[in-house]
Design an enzyme around this catalytic site. Structure first.
Site, PDB file in Angstrom:
ATOM      1  N   GLY A  25      42.217  47.928   7.678  1.00 15.36           N
ATOM      2  CA  GLY A  25      42.262  46.830   6.706  1.00 15.36           C
ATOM      3  C   GLY A  25      43.610  46.729   6.037  1.00 15.36           C
ATOM      4  O   GLY A  25      44.129  47.718   5.525  1.00 15.36           O
ATOM      5  N   GLY A  27      44.439  44.562   3.461  1.00 11.49           N
ATOM      6  CA  GLY A  27      44.397  43.880   2.169  1.00 11.49           C
ATOM      7  C   GLY A  27      45.262  44.638   1.178  1.00 11.49           C
ATOM      8  O   GLY A  27      46.132  45.441   1.559  1.00 11.49           O
ATOM      9  N   PHE A  28      45.017  44.399  -0.109  1.00 15.48           N
ATOM     10  CA  PHE A  28      45.853  45.038  -1.125  1.00 15.48           C
ATOM     11  C   PHE A  28      45.762  46.561  -1.068  1.00 15.48           C
ATOM     12  O   PHE A  28      46.759  47.259  -1.170  1.00 15.48           O
ATOM     13  CB  PHE A  28      45.446  44.546  -2.513  1.00 15.48           C
ATOM     14  N   GLY A  29      44.547  47.112  -0.879  1.00 16.91           N
ATOM     15  CA  GLY A  29      44.380  48.564  -0.872  1.00 16.91           C
ATOM     16  C   GLY A  29      45.009  49.229   0.339  1.00 16.91           C
ATOM     17  O   GLY A  29      45.748  50.208   0.216  1.00 16.91           O
ATOM     18  N   VAL A  93      37.430  46.618  14.294  1.00 10.64           N
ATOM     19  CA  VAL A  93      36.785  47.928  14.273  1.00 10.64           C
ATOM     20  C   VAL A  93      35.277  47.728  14.315  1.00 10.64           C
ATOM     21  O   VAL A  93      34.732  46.907  13.580  1.00 10.64           O
ATOM     22  CB  VAL A  93      37.207  48.699  13.005  1.00 10.64           C
ATOM     23  N   GLU A 185      37.864  28.829 -11.427  1.00  7.48           N
ATOM     24  CA  GLU A 185      39.121  28.258 -10.935  1.00  7.48           C
ATOM     25  C   GLU A 185      38.865  27.096  -9.977  1.00  7.48           C
ATOM     26  O   GLU A 185      39.532  26.059 -10.037  1.00  7.48           O
ATOM     27  CB  GLU A 185      39.969  29.355 -10.279  1.00  7.48           C
ATOM     28  N   ASP A 314      37.486  46.824  -2.413  1.00  2.51           N
ATOM     29  CA  ASP A 314      36.175  46.203  -2.604  1.00  2.51           C
ATOM     30  C   ASP A 314      35.068  46.878  -1.813  1.00  2.51           C
ATOM     31  O   ASP A 314      33.893  46.562  -2.015  1.00  2.51           O
ATOM     32  CB  ASP A 314      36.228  44.722  -2.174  1.00  2.51           C
ATOM     33  N   ALA A 330      42.650  42.740  -7.225  1.00  3.94           N
ATOM     34  CA  ALA A 330      43.796  43.250  -6.477  1.00  3.94           C
ATOM     35  C   ALA A 330      44.467  44.453  -7.148  1.00  3.94           C
ATOM     36  O   ALA A 330      44.753  45.448  -6.469  1.00  3.94           O
ATOM     37  CB  ALA A 330      44.806  42.114  -6.260  1.00  3.94           C
TER      38      ALA A 330
END
Lengths: 451, 451
Positions: A25, A27-29, A93, A185, A314, A330
């Protein structure tokens, strides 16, 4: 070949191959883990089923025609091009063979690891009503965003050609389910789109008559913020023309609209911003998860029973120092990624890392032009100042000067000229769907070109 | 109600309703017609099956990850928002009832007209081999461009994971069929992408080994240009590493590659830039068309037998003053649109318009960075100067300051930093297609993360 001891204490026969870290992954992590492992004596493979890292906090702006997809996404291998210790793979995966320490890919290939970092994120959850998804898409990927954009813009196009007032009203009714930051938003931006951007462009409809309905099962919008900011956000939404329906769970979504409480509301565009479900990482490992599928991890973010597997972002649930769960945002994922990189380095030096400790910097949400709320703990901001801080912070956190410039130019255009640059209907059926705009059998309908 | 005489001399009973003009298609020709009708006492309806006008000359840059879709496309109704005399409709035209003077839409609605302007453009033609289309997509729409971009970028991603050298070579072979401007521009840009943009980003493949093969049935590239510029373009392409195969018609396209002359070339990415076929406007009217389906029009661009129907752009064939056909390029379509608007105005004043006279301003094609050819008739340019003129001309012809800024910023990044901002795989399957990267039965394949 020499016997060496791996980080979890088990003996292993390896030569001088560096310690293998696989990150699932980007993403941010996941990306932060890789960034922070710079300089460690490890060889890293990062695998993602998409070729790009996505700046999810601005995804709703792609969905509402404010930004282009390429302005909030970057090819993962481009971001890591300078890192010769990192291999980037595009791949899906399908599982983890924890006993053999291998990640399984859908084409039968496997990725052996010494340390595994799961940063697989979350998707939408429909609380057992997956049949709602076709009518109420959620917003997690670029494709989700262009799908929602297409639906929003096509609804106005169909309304322009619809002569039946009931059908036209349903086309001009937009329902957002869930009043967290994404829901708020979306609702605020769709209201501005209808009331500020579009009115001059149509001849047969008045887009200012558009209804935007924000439905929330809880008792207030932005439940993660202090009550005074929730109240301000609700007032601001209502001033923009958004109808806020609190304390109502949705009991049905279908082709005609939504049912909530004892009301049935005709609506052709519904967006799901209510629930998330973690990726199946817990199933891959057959370990405990909470109701939303999130892995319950140890204080050092390792998976119970698997000291060589970390999980971040997440896909995990862990308590913050104040006892509340770490939020799915994030900055939290990045803190966890930074911690895991540091923990891997410490372990390679034979040290035991201290437990992860989340530090909450603040929460931000945009409601509309010059309308935002910020909660920095002691300092709470709302209105124009909060909006400027929100905007500057988001441009700052984008990657690269080119995208910062592009987003800044777009926002300048949106807020000075009331125009949005990404009002394109693409992907899927770009034409009017004749199934959905029923022709009146036998009756000839003239679309007037003279008003 | 009074009897009034319409422009083609037939009596008609109408009240003071203004003369109704329906324009089908919002490409360069249709949009220019509408623009130039400003101030005429007409009511205009423009209908297109897409919601956006597209700047097709730069579409190949979207396909090659240089530009974002929103940078070369604009919502039609946004472009015409200030024109209260114009109604914009998103809809698909299925035919024309010329006797009743109505345009038929796919949902059963009809648009009555007094004057009809057909500006319906052209699509791909596979010379009777439509079965090639899935293997060799063409480039006409934004969706075509994102499809081709996905295929190009995914081919590199698959090659990175492919261990079989034959399969890897096929993944790293890109075939462009047809060496007109689009084919030349695609070939040159893909070569630069592989040799300049991507090499640092991959670990298992050397993208500089990519083969780009440009196949052309005729005897030279850019056949519409003077021979010396064709020769220069070919040399430039070859310097960029493109293999130019002239005088070879393609006899098959399939999942494995292409067959041309007596050669079978393994290639997983094939792009069709060889033939166009006009829209079915001639079929709608049941009038004469050339082999490519183009309407044969009168010298005043009306359709024979239908003085109230004009046709412009790629959907018509007409001779230029030098006897050659008017080329299928944007400036030609715009000249025709301008002429038709003026002809409608003259007729409304009872005048008879002089025949359309095409004036050729020049031909431009970009080959690569600082490589372009320009044919202004007497003046012929090539190389860096031609490239600067090409770039400035294209930015000038874009609509709106925001898109001009965005494209200029992108080109600045591409040519100073060798990076491309739109390298996103979206739409359709974003993941590696396991069908196409066969796993080796039983054999376990390790994707090395340590080089």
């Amino acid at each position: 070949m020499t016997n060496i001891v791996t980080i979890d204490g088990k003996a292993s026969t390896r030569t001088t191959t560096p310690h293998r870290v696989v990150v699932v992954g980007a993403g941010f992590g996941g990306l932060e883990t890789v960034y922070r492992l710079t300089g460690a004596d490890v060889s890293i493979t990062i695998v993602d089923r998409r070729n790009h890292h996505l700046f999810q906090p601005l995804l709703y702006q792609v969905a509402t025609a404010s930004l282009a997809t390429s302005e909030i996404a970057w090819p993962i291998r481009y971001l890591l091009r300078g890192r010769k210790d990192v291999t980037t793979l595009l791949g899906t995966v399908t599982g983890v063979d924890a006993a053999a320490r291998r990640v399984l890919l859908d084409d039968g290939q496997t990725l052996p690891y010494d340390t595994l970092v799961l940063a697989t994120g979350a998707g939408h959850a429909y609380f057992g009503h997956d049949e709602w998804e076709p009518f109420a898409p959620g917003l997690k990927t670029l494709e989700d965003a262009t799908t929602i954009r297409r639906r929003i813009l096509t609804a106005f196009e169909r309304a322009e050609r619809e002569s039946d007032p009931v059908k036209r009203a349903a086309l001009l009714t937009f329902v957002i389910i869930g009043a967290g930051p994404t829901g708020v938003e979306l609702a605020g931006t769709i209201a501005e789109l209808a009331r500020v951007t579009l009115p001059e462009d149509f001849r047969n409809i008045d887009t200012r008559e558009t209804r935007v309905v924000l439905i929330e099962a809880g008792s207030r919008v932005l439940a993660g913020f202090p009550e005074e900011l929730s109240a301000y956000a609700q007032r601001s939404l209502e001033k923009l023309g958004v109808e806020v329906a609190l304390g109502h769970a949705v009991s049905d979504c279908n082709i005609d609209g939504v049912v909530y409480g004892d009301k049935a509301l005709g609506a052709r565009t519904i967006i799901w911003a209510a629930g998330v479900r973690a990726s199946p990482a817990a199933e891959w490992l057959n370990v405990a998860a909470d109701r939303a599928g999130r892995l319950q991890v140890n204080p050092d973010l390792t998976v119970p029973g698997h000291p060589e597997i970390f999980a971040v972002g997440d896909t995990v649930t862990i308590a913050a120092p104040d006892g509340k769960p770490v939020p799915g945002i994030a900055p939290a994922a990045k803190q966890e990624g930074r911690y895991v990189a540091s923990a891997i380095k410490q372990r390679l030096r034979g040290q035991t890392p201290a437990p992860f400790r989340y530090s909450h910097d603040g929460s931000l949400a945009q409601i509309g032009k010059k309308l935002a709320v910020i909660d920095f703990g002691r300092i709470r901001l709302r209105g124009a100042l909060a909006w400027w801080i929100w905007g500057i912070a988001h441009i700052y956190f984008l990657i690269g000067l080119r995208n910062r410039l592009a987003v800044a130019i777009n926002w300048l255009w949106i807020h000075t000229l009331d125009q949005r640059g990404a009002r394109l209907i693409t992907q899927g059926r770009a034409v009017v769907d004749s199934q959905s705009v029923p022709s009146h059998s036998g009756e000839e309908k003239r679309v007037s070109s003279a008003r």
